[in-house]
Design a protein around this motif. Sequence first.
Motif, PDB file in Angstrom:
ATOM      1  N   ILE A 194      -5.967  67.738  -1.273  1.00  0.00           N
ATOM      2  CA  ILE A 194      -4.855  67.378  -1.660  1.00  0.00           C
ATOM      3  C   ILE A 194      -4.566  66.976  -3.003  1.00  0.00           C
ATOM      4  N   ILE A 197      -4.179  70.170  -5.200  1.00  0.00           N
ATOM      5  CA  ILE A 197      -2.808  71.037  -4.896  1.00  0.00           C
ATOM      6  C   ILE A 197      -1.788  69.966  -5.795  1.00  0.00           C
ATOM      7  N   ILE A 204       3.387  70.469  -1.074  1.00  0.00           N
ATOM      8  CA  ILE A 204       2.477  70.278   0.176  1.00  0.00           C
ATOM      9  C   ILE A 204       3.491  70.425   1.341  1.00  0.00           C
ATOM     10  N   TYR A 226       0.677  62.824   5.500  1.00  0.00           N
ATOM     11  CA  TYR A 226       1.402  64.161   5.468  1.00  0.00           C
ATOM     12  C   TYR A 226       1.051  64.542   6.718  1.00  0.00           C
TER      13      TYR A 226
END
Length: 233
Positions: A194, A197, A204, A226
């Motif tokens: 995560i 990214i 995401i 998430y």
Amino acid sequence: MKNIKNENTVNIEALGFQIRESYKSARTNISYSILKKGCKKIAFTSSSKGEGKTVTAMNVASAFAQQVDTKVLVVECDLRRPRVHSALKLTPAPGLTNYLNEECSYLDMIKETSISNLHAVCYGAIPPNPSELLASDAMFDFIKIIEKEYDCVIFDTPPVGVVIDAVPIIKAADGVVIVAEDNATTYPQLNKTIDTIKRSNAKILGIIVNKVKAEGSRKNKSYKGYSGYTYGY
């Protein structure tokens, strides 16, 4: 309930009802997460190898291809450990590396699959410089071409927790789906993925938790805020 295992199936119509509906639910959530006209470009990645990333990406692509008048292209971007050709039972060449090295045209490497409206680009050959190829001007020129020809493009990228090859593709995509394996992917691994990214300024879209038991208590699972989709295969 028993585990659901259809590990080699890449065609959602051949899957059980619960799994098929989970892939369609993932498709719907991805679509609503990318509110734009024109081609949707989605990158699939994971924290490490063997988490079911490629099969998950292919079945989500199959779900998109089931929509009326939706042309879908899957692009193999994991040039170190390619699996798209075997998942879709295609020959790997000519493929992406051949095109990027100016050995063929882009039309030469796009292959029809056994699934209606779903085309694929395989890897071609294992290159010595995958990071450089995926970050090249030729790669971004190719993305500009295919986004005009297709309604949805799925990039099967390398695990970002292992190599940095995926970062240029992740930046070029409209969003990223992370695939995690239930009871295998650790929270430190997922957090690292995560963070990588996020540093790429990519969006995401969600986390798909793979290989889970089909129990009601496991549904609507989430990691670190998430939301994820859960299903087993």
